[in-house]
Motif scaffolding. Structure first.
Motif, mmCIF file in Angstrom:
data_model
loop_
_atom_site.group_PDB
_atom_site.id
_atom_site.type_symbol
_atom_site.label_atom_id
_atom_site.label_comp_id
_atom_site.label_asym_id
_atom_site.label_seq_id
_atom_site.Cartn_x
_atom_site.Cartn_y
_atom_site.Cartn_z
ATOM 1 N N GLU A 32 0.831 -1.207 0.000
ATOM 2 C CA GLU A 32 0.000 0.000 0.000
ATOM 3 C C GLU A 32 0.866 1.259 0.000
ATOM 4 O OE1 GLU A 32 -2.595 -0.441 3.350
ATOM 5 O OE2 GLU A 32 -3.953 -1.790 2.274
ATOM 6 N N GLY A 33 1.968 1.225 0.732
ATOM 7 C CA GLY A 33 2.895 2.358 0.737
ATOM 8 C C GLY A 33 3.507 2.586 -0.632
ATOM 9 N N ILE A 34 3.906 1.507 -1.288
ATOM 10 C CA ILE A 34 4.477 1.609 -2.640
ATOM 11 C C ILE A 34 3.433 2.139 -3.615
ATOM 12 C CG2 ILE A 34 5.367 0.252 -4.582
ATOM 13 C CD1 ILE A 34 6.735 -1.559 -2.471
ATOM 14 N N ALA A 35 2.183 1.637 -3.497
ATOM 15 C CA ALA A 35 1.115 2.097 -4.387
ATOM 16 C C ALA A 35 0.836 3.586 -4.169
ATOM 17 C CB ALA A 35 -0.150 1.274 -4.156
ATOM 18 N N ALA A 36 0.810 4.029 -2.928
ATOM 19 C CA ALA A 36 0.569 5.448 -2.633
ATOM 20 C C ALA A 36 1.689 6.313 -3.200
ATOM 21 C CB ALA A 36 0.435 5.660 -1.132
ATOM 22 N N LYS A 37 2.928 5.847 -3.048
ATOM 23 C CA LYS A 37 4.081 6.587 -3.581
ATOM 24 C C LYS A 37 3.992 6.669 -5.105
ATOM 25 C CE LYS A 37 9.081 6.324 -3.955
ATOM 26 N NZ LYS A 37 10.218 5.431 -3.837
#
Length: 100
Positions: A32-37
């Motif tokens: 989720e962090g990678i997707a948000a970034k």
């Protein structure tokens, strides 16, 4: 021998399944962090691309507006000059009629 073949053995196999929930949660949080970034980077990229395309367009629009104003001014000055010439010609005609 007979005794070894007729004997029975009981083996208690107790195997516990490891709890994978924390590992899955960590993986989900990381993804989720990678997707948000990635979404943020894409948004910034599109904004810069929009600005890159919008600036020349705005510049060309301003140039077009300025050229139209210049053309209008030229037409007005030509009309003014034509009207002044017509006025001068009329004054000469009136002066000739008054002299006669």
């Amino acid at each position: 021998m007979k005794q070894s073949y007729s004997g029975s053995a009981c083996v208690d196999v107790s195997c516990s399944v490891p709890d994978l929930a924390p590992a899955l949660r960590d993986i989900q949080i990381e993804s989720e962090g990678i997707a948000a970034k990635n979404l943020q980077e894409i948004d910034e990229w599109y904004k810069t691309r929009f600005l890159d395309f919008n600036q020349p367009s705005t510049k060309h629009t301003e140039n077009l507006r300025r050229f139209r104003e210049e053309i209008g001014n030229c037409k007005r000055s030509e009309k003014t000059q034509t009207l002044q010439e017509e006025l001068k010609a009329m004054k000469e005609k009136i002066a000739l009629h008054l002299c006669d």
